[in-house]
Design a protein around this motif. Structure first.
Motif, mmCIF file in Angstrom:
data_model
loop_
_atom_site.group_PDB
_atom_site.id
_atom_site.type_symbol
_atom_site.label_atom_id
_atom_site.label_comp_id
_atom_site.label_asym_id
_atom_site.label_seq_id
_atom_site.Cartn_x
_atom_site.Cartn_y
_atom_site.Cartn_z
ATOM 1 N N ALA A 1 30.990 33.977 57.896
ATOM 2 C CA ALA A 1 32.197 33.427 58.513
ATOM 3 C C ALA A 1 31.903 32.124 59.249
ATOM 4 C CB ALA A 1 32.800 34.460 59.463
ATOM 5 N N LEU A 2 30.778 32.071 59.953
ATOM 6 C CA LEU A 2 30.406 30.851 60.664
ATOM 7 C C LEU A 2 30.152 29.708 59.690
ATOM 8 C CD1 LEU A 2 27.989 32.438 63.294
ATOM 9 C CD2 LEU A 2 30.267 31.512 63.745
ATOM 10 N N ARG A 3 29.528 30.024 58.548
ATOM 11 C CA ARG A 3 29.248 28.992 57.545
ATOM 12 C C ARG A 3 30.530 28.453 56.908
ATOM 13 N NH1 ARG A 3 24.949 33.075 55.181
ATOM 14 N NH2 ARG A 3 23.162 32.659 56.569
ATOM 15 N N GLN A 4 31.540 29.302 56.815
ATOM 16 C CA GLN A 4 32.796 28.882 56.206
ATOM 17 C C GLN A 4 33.719 28.182 57.199
ATOM 18 O OE1 GLN A 4 34.218 32.626 54.653
ATOM 19 N NE2 GLN A 4 33.172 32.344 52.688
ATOM 20 N N GLY A 5 33.499 28.440 58.498
ATOM 21 C CA GLY A 5 34.390 27.927 59.533
ATOM 22 C C GLY A 5 35.324 29.014 60.002
ATOM 23 N N VAL A 6 35.562 29.061 61.303
ATOM 24 C CA VAL A 6 36.447 30.076 61.883
ATOM 25 C C VAL A 6 37.607 29.376 62.585
ATOM 26 C CG1 VAL A 6 34.599 31.766 62.152
ATOM 27 C CG2 VAL A 6 35.091 30.172 64.013
ATOM 28 N N THR A 7 38.682 30.092 62.779
ATOM 29 C CA THR A 7 39.858 29.514 63.426
ATOM 30 C C THR A 7 39.912 29.942 64.885
ATOM 31 O OG1 THR A 7 41.081 29.501 61.347
ATOM 32 C CG2 THR A 7 42.361 29.313 63.375
ATOM 33 N N LEU A 8 39.757 28.963 65.781
ATOM 34 C CA LEU A 8 39.823 29.202 67.211
ATOM 35 C C LEU A 8 41.209 28.826 67.726
ATOM 36 C CD1 LEU A 8 36.355 27.639 68.126
ATOM 37 C CD2 LEU A 8 36.872 30.032 67.595
ATOM 38 N N LYS A 9 41.422 28.978 69.015
ATOM 39 C CA LYS A 9 42.733 28.675 69.578
ATOM 40 C C LYS A 9 43.115 27.208 69.402
ATOM 41 C CE LYS A 9 42.954 32.345 73.048
ATOM 42 N NZ LYS A 9 43.072 32.665 74.500
ATOM 43 N N ASP A 10 42.109 26.327 69.356
ATOM 44 C CA ASP A 10 42.384 24.905 69.177
ATOM 45 C C ASP A 10 42.212 24.450 67.730
ATOM 46 O OD1 ASP A 10 39.681 25.303 69.237
ATOM 47 O OD2 ASP A 10 39.237 23.698 70.658
ATOM 48 N N GLY A 11 42.255 25.412 66.796
ATOM 49 C CA GLY A 11 42.231 25.061 65.388
ATOM 50 C C GLY A 11 40.956 25.492 64.685
ATOM 51 N N PRO A 12 40.932 25.329 63.351
ATOM 52 C CA PRO A 12 39.762 25.747 62.580
ATOM 53 C C PRO A 12 38.556 24.848 62.841
ATOM 54 C CG PRO A 12 41.347 24.632 61.170
ATOM 55 C CD PRO A 12 42.012 24.794 62.493
ATOM 56 N N THR A 13 37.381 25.460 62.836
ATOM 57 C CA THR A 13 36.148 24.695 62.963
ATOM 58 C C THR A 13 35.686 24.235 61.591
ATOM 59 O OG1 THR A 13 34.656 26.590 62.704
ATOM 60 C CG2 THR A 13 35.487 26.121 64.929
ATOM 61 N N GLN A 14 34.857 23.217 61.576
ATOM 62 C CA GLN A 14 34.229 22.801 60.334
ATOM 63 C C GLN A 14 33.132 23.801 59.971
ATOM 64 O OE1 GLN A 14 32.846 18.786 60.782
ATOM 65 N NE2 GLN A 14 34.879 17.973 61.278
ATOM 66 N N PRO A 15 32.798 23.909 58.687
ATOM 67 C CA PRO A 15 31.706 24.798 58.303
ATOM 68 C C PRO A 15 30.423 24.449 59.056
ATOM 69 C CG PRO A 15 32.910 24.073 56.365
ATOM 70 C CD PRO A 15 33.436 23.264 57.519
ATOM 71 N N ALA A 16 29.707 25.467 59.491
ATOM 72 C CA ALA A 16 28.467 25.290 60.235
ATOM 73 C C ALA A 16 27.294 25.789 59.403
ATOM 74 C CB ALA A 16 28.531 26.053 61.550
ATOM 75 N N LYS A 17 26.118 25.358 59.758
ATOM 76 C CA LYS A 17 24.906 25.960 59.213
ATOM 77 C C LYS A 17 24.523 27.094 60.151
ATOM 78 C CE LYS A 17 23.117 21.675 57.179
ATOM 79 N NZ LYS A 17 22.002 20.695 57.186
ATOM 80 N N ALA A 18 24.332 28.269 59.625
ATOM 81 C CA ALA A 18 24.040 29.433 60.455
ATOM 82 C C ALA A 18 23.006 30.311 59.767
ATOM 83 C CB ALA A 18 25.314 30.231 60.722
ATOM 84 N N ARG A 19 21.995 30.731 60.522
ATOM 85 C CA ARG A 19 20.976 31.624 59.977
ATOM 86 C C ARG A 19 20.335 32.425 61.103
ATOM 87 N NH1 ARG A 19 15.442 29.732 59.993
ATOM 88 N NH2 ARG A 19 15.234 27.793 61.196
#
Length: 214
Positions: A87-105
């Motif tokens: 989910a973090l790699r795809q981007g999540v939707t926060l109260k201020d809008g969707p985040t950009q995809p992140a690198k997560a491991r």
């Protein structure tokens, strides 16, 4: 030439040089005159903070337009799941809008000084670490992202900003690097922000002496 200072900001220290409430500030660990922070770290976060007396360099490091990637080590509640990382790699939707995809491991616990005070194992018996790289700069973004996927952040350390890394710096320590002056956008290709010319010997700050009010 420009001079850049890489500082390991300790836990519970403000990313500024003064405070009316007598909390710990950057003035407790770095005494170089005329420098300002390129961006900030929250009071309860730790890790890499960049400072300079070159306003253009600070702008190019901190302005969202230049999208300097920032890498964090987060100790979270529980064992981070594959679904949460996806989910973090795809981007999540926060109260201020969707985040950009992140690198997560997932990562092993980093080799870094214990936090004072450290995480209470009785309150948090199960924790894990992940490395998260983002190119945005929203308020408390990493904490909100991990909480959104069900794994609240307990400890947060910024490990890198663009090409600059925390490597070798203990909390409260800093080192100095000399860089080529950033080139204007319409200048011919050449060396600019992030191109290192010389790295000075590590500078060891005095321990923080300012005491916080209870």
């Amino acid at each position: 030439m420009s001079t850049l200072y890489l500082l390991h900001k300790p836990y519970r220290m403000l990313s500024q040089f003064t405070d009316k409430q007598a909390r710990a500030t950057l003035a407790d660990v770095i005494t170089v005159p005329g420098v300002y922070a390129a961006g900030r770290l929250d009071y309860d976060s730790e890790g890499l903070l960049l400072l300079s007396d070159d306003g253009e360099l600070i702008h190019r490091i901190s302005h969202p337009r230049y999208k300097q990637p920032k890498t964090y080590w987060a100790q979270v509640e529980g064992e981070i799941s594959d679904a949460a990382l996806k989910a973090l790699r795809q981007g999540v939707t926060l109260k201020d809008g969707p985040t950009q995809p992140a690198k997560a491991r997932r990562i092993d616990p980093p080799t870094i000084a214990p936090r004072q005070p450290d995480i209470d194992p009785k309150r948090h018996p199960s924790t894990s670490w992940l490395e998260l790289t983002i190119s945005e700069g929203r308020n408390r973004q990493v904490r909100r992202m991990t909480a959104h996927v069900g794994f609240p952040t307990l400890r947060l350390i910024r490990a890198a900003i663009g090409p600059w890394r925390l490597d070798g710096l203990a909390p409260g320590e800093w080192r100095k690097e000399t860089l080529h002056t950033p080139r204007p956008a319409n200048a011919p290709p050449g060396r600019g922000v992030g191109q290192r010319v010389a790295q000075q010997k590590n500078q060891h700050a005095r321990p923080t002496t300012k005491r916080r009010k209870p």
